[in-house]
Every structure is written in structure tokens, then in C-alpha cells.
Scaffold this motif. Structure first.
Motif, PDB file in Angstrom:
ATOM      1  N   ASP A 277       0.819  -1.213   0.000  1.00  0.00           N
ATOM      2  CA  ASP A 277       0.000   0.000   0.000  1.00  0.00           C
ATOM      3  C   ASP A 277       0.855   1.266   0.000  1.00  0.00           C
ATOM      4  OD1 ASP A 277      -2.258  -1.569   0.008  1.00  0.00           O
ATOM      5  OD2 ASP A 277      -2.592  -1.379   2.173  1.00  0.00           O
ATOM      6  N   HIS A 278       2.040   1.198   0.632  1.00  0.00           N
ATOM      7  CA  HIS A 278       2.915   2.372   0.718  1.00  0.00           C
ATOM      8  C   HIS A 278       3.374   2.847  -0.661  1.00  0.00           C
ATOM      9  CE1 HIS A 278       5.586  -1.088   0.615  1.00  0.00           C
ATOM     10  NE2 HIS A 278       6.516  -0.284   0.152  1.00  0.00           N
ATOM     11  N   MET A 279       3.281   1.967  -1.680  1.00  0.00           N
ATOM     12  CA  MET A 279       3.655   2.341  -3.054  1.00  0.00           C
ATOM     13  C   MET A 279       2.436   2.291  -3.982  1.00  0.00           C
ATOM     14  SD  MET A 279       6.878   3.146  -3.223  1.00  0.00           S
ATOM     15  CE  MET A 279       7.521   2.853  -4.863  1.00  0.00           C
ATOM     16  N   GLY A 280       1.256   2.216  -3.421  1.00  0.00           N
ATOM     17  CA  GLY A 280       0.041   2.211  -4.221  1.00  0.00           C
ATOM     18  C   GLY A 280      -0.236   0.891  -4.916  1.00  0.00           C
ATOM     19  N   GLY A 281       0.325  -0.197  -4.420  1.00  0.00           N
ATOM     20  CA  GLY A 281       0.084  -1.516  -5.018  1.00  0.00           C
ATOM     21  C   GLY A 281       1.371  -2.150  -5.506  1.00  0.00           C
ATOM     22  N   ASP A 282       1.334  -2.680  -6.733  1.00  0.00           N
ATOM     23  CA  ASP A 282       2.489  -3.394  -7.291  1.00  0.00           C
ATOM     24  C   ASP A 282       3.565  -2.427  -7.759  1.00  0.00           C
ATOM     25  OD1 ASP A 282       1.042  -5.701  -6.845  1.00  0.00           O
ATOM     26  OD2 ASP A 282       0.423  -5.941  -8.932  1.00  0.00           O
ATOM     27  N   TYR A 283       4.812  -2.825  -7.560  1.00  0.00           N
ATOM     28  CA  TYR A 283       5.963  -2.029  -7.984  1.00  0.00           C
ATOM     29  C   TYR A 283       7.181  -2.934  -8.081  1.00  0.00           C
ATOM     30  CZ  TYR A 283       7.220  -1.998  -2.996  1.00  0.00           C
ATOM     31  OH  TYR A 283       7.538  -2.366  -1.722  1.00  0.00           O
ATOM     32  N   GLN A 284       8.287  -2.411  -8.588  1.00  0.00           N
ATOM     33  CA  GLN A 284       9.538  -3.156  -8.663  1.00  0.00           C
ATOM     34  C   GLN A 284      10.629  -2.401  -7.921  1.00  0.00           C
ATOM     35  OE1 GLN A 284      10.329  -3.742 -12.902  1.00  0.00           O
ATOM     36  NE2 GLN A 284       9.813  -5.907 -12.635  1.00  0.00           N
ATOM     37  N   THR A 285      11.582  -3.176  -7.389  1.00  0.00           N
ATOM     38  CA  THR A 285      12.761  -2.579  -6.777  1.00  0.00           C
ATOM     39  C   THR A 285      14.020  -3.126  -7.448  1.00  0.00           C
ATOM     40  OG1 THR A 285      12.918  -4.306  -5.074  1.00  0.00           O
ATOM     41  CG2 THR A 285      11.706  -2.285  -4.507  1.00  0.00           C
ATOM     42  N   ASP A 286      15.016  -2.259  -7.565  1.00  0.00           N
ATOM     43  CA  ASP A 286      16.360  -2.675  -7.937  1.00  0.00           C
ATOM     44  C   ASP A 286      17.163  -2.725  -6.644  1.00  0.00           C
ATOM     45  OD1 ASP A 286      15.846  -2.770 -10.674  1.00  0.00           O
ATOM     46  OD2 ASP A 286      16.536  -0.720 -11.023  1.00  0.00           O
ATOM     47  N   ASN A 287      17.874  -3.800  -6.467  1.00  0.00           N
ATOM     48  CA  ASN A 287      18.653  -4.007  -5.247  1.00  0.00           C
ATOM     49  C   ASN A 287      20.123  -4.064  -5.630  1.00  0.00           C
ATOM     50  OD1 ASN A 287      16.376  -4.593  -3.200  1.00  0.00           O
ATOM     51  ND2 ASN A 287      15.865  -5.762  -5.029  1.00  0.00           N
ATOM     52  N   HIS A 288      20.887  -3.088  -5.173  1.00  0.00           N
ATOM     53  CA  HIS A 288      22.288  -2.912  -5.533  1.00  0.00           C
ATOM     54  C   HIS A 288      23.162  -3.538  -4.445  1.00  0.00           C
ATOM     55  CE1 HIS A 288      21.202   0.220  -8.591  1.00  0.00           C
ATOM     56  NE2 HIS A 288      20.123   0.255  -7.808  1.00  0.00           N
ATOM     57  N   VAL A 289      23.894  -4.600  -4.791  1.00  0.00           N
ATOM     58  CA  VAL A 289      24.704  -5.320  -3.810  1.00  0.00           C
ATOM     59  C   VAL A 289      25.895  -4.458  -3.401  1.00  0.00           C
ATOM     60  CG1 VAL A 289      26.015  -7.423  -3.326  1.00  0.00           C
ATOM     61  CG2 VAL A 289      23.948  -7.539  -4.767  1.00  0.00           C
ATOM     62  N   THR A 290      25.961  -4.157  -2.107  1.00  0.00           N
ATOM     63  CA  THR A 290      27.006  -3.278  -1.566  1.00  0.00           C
ATOM     64  C   THR A 290      27.969  -4.004  -0.637  1.00  0.00           C
ATOM     65  OG1 THR A 290      25.526  -2.655   0.236  1.00  0.00           O
ATOM     66  CG2 THR A 290      25.544  -1.223  -1.713  1.00  0.00           C
ATOM     67  N   GLY A 291      27.602  -5.212  -0.225  1.00  0.00           N
ATOM     68  CA  GLY A 291      28.465  -5.975   0.664  1.00  0.00           C
ATOM     69  C   GLY A 291      28.416  -7.437   0.306  1.00  0.00           C
ATOM     70  N   TYR A 292      29.593  -8.051   0.177  1.00  0.00           N
ATOM     71  CA  TYR A 292      29.658  -9.476  -0.149  1.00  0.00           C
ATOM     72  C   TYR A 292      30.927 -10.068   0.436  1.00  0.00           C
ATOM     73  CZ  TYR A 292      29.848 -13.865  -2.651  1.00  0.00           C
ATOM     74  OH  TYR A 292      29.904 -15.209  -2.954  1.00  0.00           O
ATOM     75  N   ASP A 293      30.760 -11.056   1.291  1.00  0.00           N
ATOM     76  CA  ASP A 293      31.867 -11.844   1.818  1.00  0.00           C
ATOM     77  C   ASP A 293      31.295 -13.249   1.959  1.00  0.00           C
ATOM     78  OD1 ASP A 293      34.068 -12.956   3.045  1.00  0.00           O
ATOM     79  OD2 ASP A 293      33.897 -11.767   4.888  1.00  0.00           O
ATOM     80  N   LYS A 294      31.636 -14.129   1.010  1.00  0.00           N
ATOM     81  CA  LYS A 294      31.028 -15.460   0.924  1.00  0.00           C
ATOM     82  C   LYS A 294      30.945 -16.122   2.302  1.00  0.00           C
ATOM     83  CE  LYS A 294      31.252 -19.746  -1.761  1.00  0.00           C
ATOM     84  NZ  LYS A 294      30.042 -20.192  -1.232  1.00  0.00           N
TER      85      LYS A 294
END
Length: 155
Positions: free
Chosen positions: A62-79
Motif C-alpha cells: 500500500d505504501h507504493m500504491g500496489g504493485d511495484y519493482q525494486t532494484d537491489n544494488h549489492v554493496t556488501g559481499y563476503d562469501k
């Protein structure tokens, strides 16, 4: 732990850090883990293997008025130890909130998992008027850890 710009929840899961990381690093698994109910499906997302990657999720709220998409940018990675990404409405730069997963082995088959939702870098005054942070509650994050435990242990 909750402060005014960040929520962190912790749980020890009876699985190796490698097994947990295997689940967390595959965006297609995030739907089954999401305790908030916002994540609907992965639109594009290969296994996370490095910082700089981006994965796109189909969301609904509801905070975005229903359906939407997000891009998620990986900023941290340590296997097997750390995954972090900043989230943004698709096609935009991240406005300052991030998700962090930290895995601390407690033995070969036990891992302390810390999951943090951090919006401390959100400075856009218009966004802060529009969005009431936190969008995700501490109980939602705790549910996510429970779902993660079930996903990796099968129980």
C-alpha cells in the motif's frame, strides 16, 4: 535491537554458514523468506557473487500504491559471512536504505544470523514525508529469520 534508524534481529540457526549463505545469495528464494509480505517474485536476479551486482524484485504494498519493482544494488559481499544491498524503486538510484545479513559461525552446524534493516542514510526530505520509516517491523524481520531457519533446516 531497534534504534530510531535501524532494526537488527538475531537468531542462531542449526545450519552451517555455507548452507545459509546458499539460500540468501539466490534472490529467487527471497519470496519464501520475506516476513513483510512485500516481496512477490524475482524479476531478474542471478545468484549474488560479488558487490556491484543488481537484482530486481516484484513487490506489492500500500505504501507504493500496489504493485511495484525494486532494484537491489549489492554493496556488501563476503562469501558465507556477509550480504548487503541497497534498495531503490526500479530505474532509480538507492535513496539510502539497506538490508544487511551477517553470518557468524558458532560451530560446523550452527550459525548466528544477524539481519539488519537500516534507513539511516535516507536524507531526501520529500521521501521522508511520503514514507513512514520503518516500513518493515521488527516482528517482520523475526519472521524472516524463522522462515530462513525453516528453509535451510527443512523444519
Amino acid at each position: 535491537m531497534t534504534d530510531d534508524k535501524k532494526i537488527t534481529v538475531t537468531r542462531t540457526i542449526d545450519a552451517s554458514a555455507a548452507d545459509i549463505f546458499e539460500v540468501l545469495s539466490l534472490p529467487a528464494r527471497h519470496v519464501e523468506l520475506d516476513g513483510s509480505g512485500f516481496v512477490q517474485s524475482v524479476d531478474h536476479g542471478d545468484r549474488i557473487t560479488a558487490t556491484g551486482q543488481k537484482f530486481t524484485m516484484n513487490m506489492s504494498g500500500d505504501h507504493m500504491g500496489g504493485d511495484y519493482q525494486t532494484d537491489n544494488h549489492v554493496t556488501g559481499y563476503d562469501k558465507d559471512h556477509l550480504l548487503a544491498w541497497e534498495t531503490a524503486p526500479a530505474g532509480t538510484e538507492p535513496p539510502g536504505w539497506q538490508w544487511v545479513w551477517e553470518l557468524v559461525p558458532q560451530g560446523p552446524d550452527s550459525t548466528e544470523v544477524r539481519h539488519t534493516y537500516d534507513w539511516s542514510k535516507v536524507t531526501d526530505k520529500e521521501l521522508l514525508k511520503k514514507v513512514s520509516f520503518p516500513l518493515v517491523k521488527e516482528s517482520d524481520l523475526e519472521d524472516t529469520l524463522g522462515k530462513l531457519a525453516s528453509a535451510v533446516t527443512g523444519s
